[in-house]
Design an enzyme around this catalytic site. Structure first.
Site, PDB file in Angstrom:
ATOM      1  N   GLU A 529       0.809  -1.227   0.000  1.00 54.90           N
ATOM      2  CA  GLU A 529       0.000   0.000   0.000  1.00 54.90           C
ATOM      3  C   GLU A 529       0.839   1.273   0.000  1.00 54.90           C
ATOM      4  O   GLU A 529       0.464   2.274  -0.612  1.00 54.90           O
ATOM      5  CB  GLU A 529      -0.944   0.006   1.212  1.00 54.90           C
ATOM      6  CG  GLU A 529      -2.121  -0.958   1.094  1.00 54.90           C
ATOM      7  CD  GLU A 529      -1.761  -2.379   1.481  1.00 54.90           C
ATOM      8  OE1 GLU A 529      -2.632  -3.264   1.342  1.00 54.90           O
ATOM      9  OE2 GLU A 529      -0.617  -2.611   1.931  1.00 54.90           O
ATOM     10  N   HIS A 596     -11.692  -5.834   8.618  1.00 50.45           N
ATOM     11  CA  HIS A 596     -12.398  -5.519   7.383  1.00 50.45           C
ATOM     12  C   HIS A 596     -13.662  -4.694   7.605  1.00 50.45           C
ATOM     13  O   HIS A 596     -14.550  -4.684   6.763  1.00 50.45           O
ATOM     14  CB  HIS A 596     -12.781  -6.801   6.633  1.00 50.45           C
ATOM     15  CG  HIS A 596     -11.616  -7.531   6.057  1.00 50.45           C
ATOM     16  ND1 HIS A 596     -10.800  -8.331   6.808  1.00 50.45           N
ATOM     17  CD2 HIS A 596     -11.112  -7.559   4.800  1.00 50.45           C
ATOM     18  CE1 HIS A 596      -9.854  -8.842   6.041  1.00 50.45           C
ATOM     19  NE2 HIS A 596     -10.013  -8.385   4.825  1.00 50.45           N
TER      20      HIS A 596
END
Length: 797
Positions: A529, A596
């Site tokens: 990322e 999540h």
């Protein structure tokens, strides 16, 4: 040999030698000037004329050599030791260097940041005042420096990767003002100790995989501030540690070169060969520049004699690059002792002259403010008594400051305004004080976002158009059809991230588009990322329109540093001369489990000022926000609702044309008794709650803020509150997160407390991460029952 040919040959050789000698002596003089600038700069700090200094002494010869191969179209992503490179490239004068040391806020004198950045943090303009890009292909380009160690590495990857796209993407061939067929190299500099950062390793791995024209110069002076290299780097050498990355026939990877910082001829030879290969082949390279010294230590904050042994200090004096080049010049009969002494003396005089001009340019406007303030304060005298004594003390205090600052002037004026009260004599003081407040606001507080035609806030609203019989489709299909049309219309748009390419992202918003538009437009990345954000940053700086994906909002932490320190501050720290129109696409809110289902919006709001934060409740809304952002030059993060991809929405007919204005909330349900404010997925629970409450006689007005940055520019929430007199903020973030931000913006910023008939409330998620499963979601985040209970209690007050 014919005599004339012989004479011509001799003349030609002499001319070539003379030119070579002239260039070498010019390089030496420039290195001497840069060294003198470092020495004098330290003195300016120690005498109180500047706040802090960090300099490039010891790196002069390597940077002079490197600058020879820095061509128009190339990019620099450096750090705060690169002053000689900037001087040698003609991108900074010594006077400008000192102007930044003094923090001169005038862009004419300090063109890099207008006094906003610490010394040796350079930049060049990329955009015009109207937001259009300059011809970057024909100028040497310097991305605005940041100080976090290795923070320049992710950006450098993106700048180099842009060259790869310009070379390989047919859609970009026409943009000759941005690239000459991808022939540009990104030059990146880094201190040896900073190669211990994860940023360095992730960038070098990605560069080796992608094969991009990135040239990394490691300045190795043996220390990271006081910590020796043996405690920093495995094997005590970054080039040794990187050997597994070495490119070999039939593999990808990088090239590795080792050079000595004092070897002028060797540096020129290796740099010329290495940069040419990087430019031609797009194989990245690391140039490990060893045996570098740091004559004045790390910075003005301390002496290196505290941690370097006498033997090390003596070695540094012996192998200092300036005396070593001087020795080489003399040994090769390129200059006599007298010539070198004259050159060195002239260099010192020139640096002193430029320093003095920089100081005069800096102090003159401040001294003028001091003089005018004293004049106005003298006008308050003659009243007698205690007030007169205080004004006289104020004048004495201001005029006794050896090097007054703007804040000293403002403090004197602010105090005088209080002393003068509402008397006519104080009016002139008050007027001047307000004028300087406005001036200083522009100097220090402007340009966080684009403020002119390139502002996303200037984009006109265009309504959605629905044709008769418009189909109901899944939310992800709205996005997919939108991106399909967008890529066909705008060749500068690229999308990338984990699982974005082949499968079209995990929620299918880009499904089938790689096959249709090619791997240069829609592509996969590794699980990294940090450098995905770096790729997006570099592409945006080079005039493209990247959409860089973070798969889930929870993973934003991995990429937060370049977003917070670099992307969000680019426009501000360059005083509006650079823009970074990166869109970070991600998804969050309701799902399952600790990793999540995150909604860390408070973190985002605190870390990403300078970016817009969009939180659409559905995909039709998201499309309108994408359109708005793509018409401006500011960066943004788009948080799509994870549980909204399979909800049905009508498909607009003008997908690439309609816009959703930023900072304009939408009332999605009208009511009379209470105003409930939220965003994203939470709104669906609120609508369900409103239906249930309606059956008990409670009428709820629901406001979707749509964007958190900017927030409710037209005070829509206040207008709703004036009708209902009760206010509840509901948020999936932790207590004190985005709900607290919204609460402050409305209650304090909009003065909403005056319209309340009951205490305003926030209803948030619990302080911990959400537990797994549907029960975990119910007990971790605001649920229907909690909303009903909270509203009923508020109505009972």
């Amino acid at each position: 040999m014919d005599n004339q040919i012989y004479q011509d040959t001799i003349a030609g050789e002499k001319l070539s030698f003379d030119r070579f000698r002239e260039e070498v002596l010019r390089d030496y003089r420039l290195a001497c000037e840069s060294r003198e600038a470092s020495l004098l700069g330290r003195r300016e700090v120690l005498t109180g004329k500047a706040k802090f200094g960090i300099f490039g002494d010891g790196k002069e010869i390597a940077q002079v050599a490197m600058a020879k191969f820095f061509r128009p179209g190339d990019f620099r992503a450096g750090y705060y030791r690169d002053q000689t490179w900037m001087f040698a490239s003609g991108l900074s004068t010594i006077e400008q260097f000192f102007a930044q040391l003094y923090s001169n806020p005038d862009l004419e004198h300090e063109p890099f940041s207008g006094g906003r950045q610490m010394n040796a943090h350079f930049s060049t303009p990329f955009v015009r005042q109207d937001g259009t890009w300059l011809n970057l292909a024909d100028r040497r380009n310097v991305t605005s420096d940041i100080a976090p160690t290795a923070g320049q590495m992710p950006r450098a990857l993106g700048l180099a990767f842009a060259s790869s796209l310009f070379r390989n993407s047919p859609a970009l061939k026409s943009f000759t003002d941005l690239s000459h067929n991808g022939n540009e190299v990104c030059f990146c500099t880094i201190g040896d100790a900073a190669t211990s950062e994860g940023h360095f390793w992730e960038t070098m791995n990605a560069a080796g995989v992608l094969q991009v024209p990135l040239a990394v110069f490691v300045w190795d002076d043996g220390y990271g501030i006081s910590v020796p290299r043996k405690y920093q780097t495995v094997k005590g050498s970054i080039s040794e540690a990187l050997k597994g990355f070495q490119q070999k026939e039939g593999t990808n990877g990088i090239d590795i070169y080792r050079v000595r910082a004092w070897d002028y001829a060797g540096l020129c030879e290796v740099f010329e060969k290495g940069i040419r290969k990087v430019r031609d082949t797009h194989i990245p390279a690391v140039f490990h520049v060893e045996e570098m010294t740091q004559p004045q230590g790390h910075s003005t904050s301390g002496s290196h004699e505290r941690y370097k042994s006498p033997e090390r200090l003596e070695w540094e004096r012996e192998w200092d690059c300036l005396p070593k080049m001087r020795e080489w010049l003399f040994q090769n009969a390129l200059a006599s002792e007298a010539e070198l002494e004259e050159l060195e003396a002239a260099a010192k005089l020139e640096v002193r002259a430029q320093r003095d001009r920089a100081w005069e340019n800096y102090v003159t406007p401040v001294n003028e403010q001091v003089a005018h303030t004293v004049f106005l304060l003298n006008g308050l005298l003659g009243q007698g008594g205690e007030q007169e004594a205080k004004v006289q003390a104020l004048i004495k205090e201001l005029t006794s400051i050896r090097h007054p600052l703007r804040k000293d002037v403002m403090h004197a004026l602010a105090t005088a305004v209080l002393l003068g009260g509402s008397t006519p004599e104080a009016e002139g003081v008050r007027v001047y004080y307000e004028a300087l407040k406005e001036l200083n606001r522009d100097i220090y507080n402007s340009n966080l976002y684009n403020e002119g035609p390139a502002s996303a806030l200037s984009v006109a609203e265009v309504a959605r158009i629905y044709e008769e019989g418009a189909p109901l489709v899944n939310g992800y299909e709205v996005l997919n059809r939108y991106f399909d049309a967008l890529f066909a219309e705008n060749p500068k748009v690229v999308a990338f991230g984990e699982d974005v390419g082949k499968i079209g992202d995990v929620n299918q918003g880009l499904a089938g588009l790689q096959e249709k538009f090619g791997k240069e437009r829609v592509f996969d990345t590794g699980i990294r990322e940090l450098t995905i954000m770096g790729q997006g940053l570099g592409l945006a700086l080079r005039g493209l329109r990247p959409i860089a994906e973070i798969q889930y909002l929870d993973y934003l932490l991995y990429g937060l540093e370049p977003l917070s320190d670099d992307v969000a501050t680019t426009h501000y720290r360059s005083r509006g001369q650079q823009s970074c129109p990166l869109i970070v696409r991600t998804r969050g809110h309701r799902l399952e489990g600790v990793w999540h289902s995150g909604s860390p919006m408070g973190m985002v709001l605190g870390a990403l000022r300078g970016m817009y934060v969009c939180v659409p409740r559905n995909m039709t809304q998201a499309v309108g926000m994408y359109n708005t952002l793509l018409r401006g030059n500011d960066p943004a993060i788009m948080v799509e609702s994870l549980n909204g991809y399979r909800l049905k929405e009508r498909l607009p007919a003008n997908l690439t044309e309609y816009t959703v204005p930023l900072g304009v909330p939408e009332v999605i349900r009208e009511g009379e008794d209470i105003t409930i404010v939220s965003y994203g997925s939470m709104l669906r629970i609120l609508q369900e709650a409103a239906v249930a409450l309606e059956q008990t006689g409670i009428s709820c007005e629901i406001v979707d803020v749509q964007t958190l940055l900017p927030f409710d520019r037209g005070q829509v929430i206040l207008q709703s509150l004036k009708k209902t007199s009760r206010l509840l903020f509901v948020d999936e973030d932790v207590p004190g997160g985005a709900a607290a931000f919204m609460f402050t913006e409305v209650i304090e910023g909009q003065g909403a407390y005056r319209w309340l008939d009951a205490s305003p409330r926030t209803l948030t998620a619990k302080a911990h991460r959400p537990s797994y499963g549907s029960d975990g979601d119910y007990f971790s985040k605001p649920n229907l029952d909690e909303v009903l209970e909270t509203v009923r209690k508020m109505m009972e007050e």
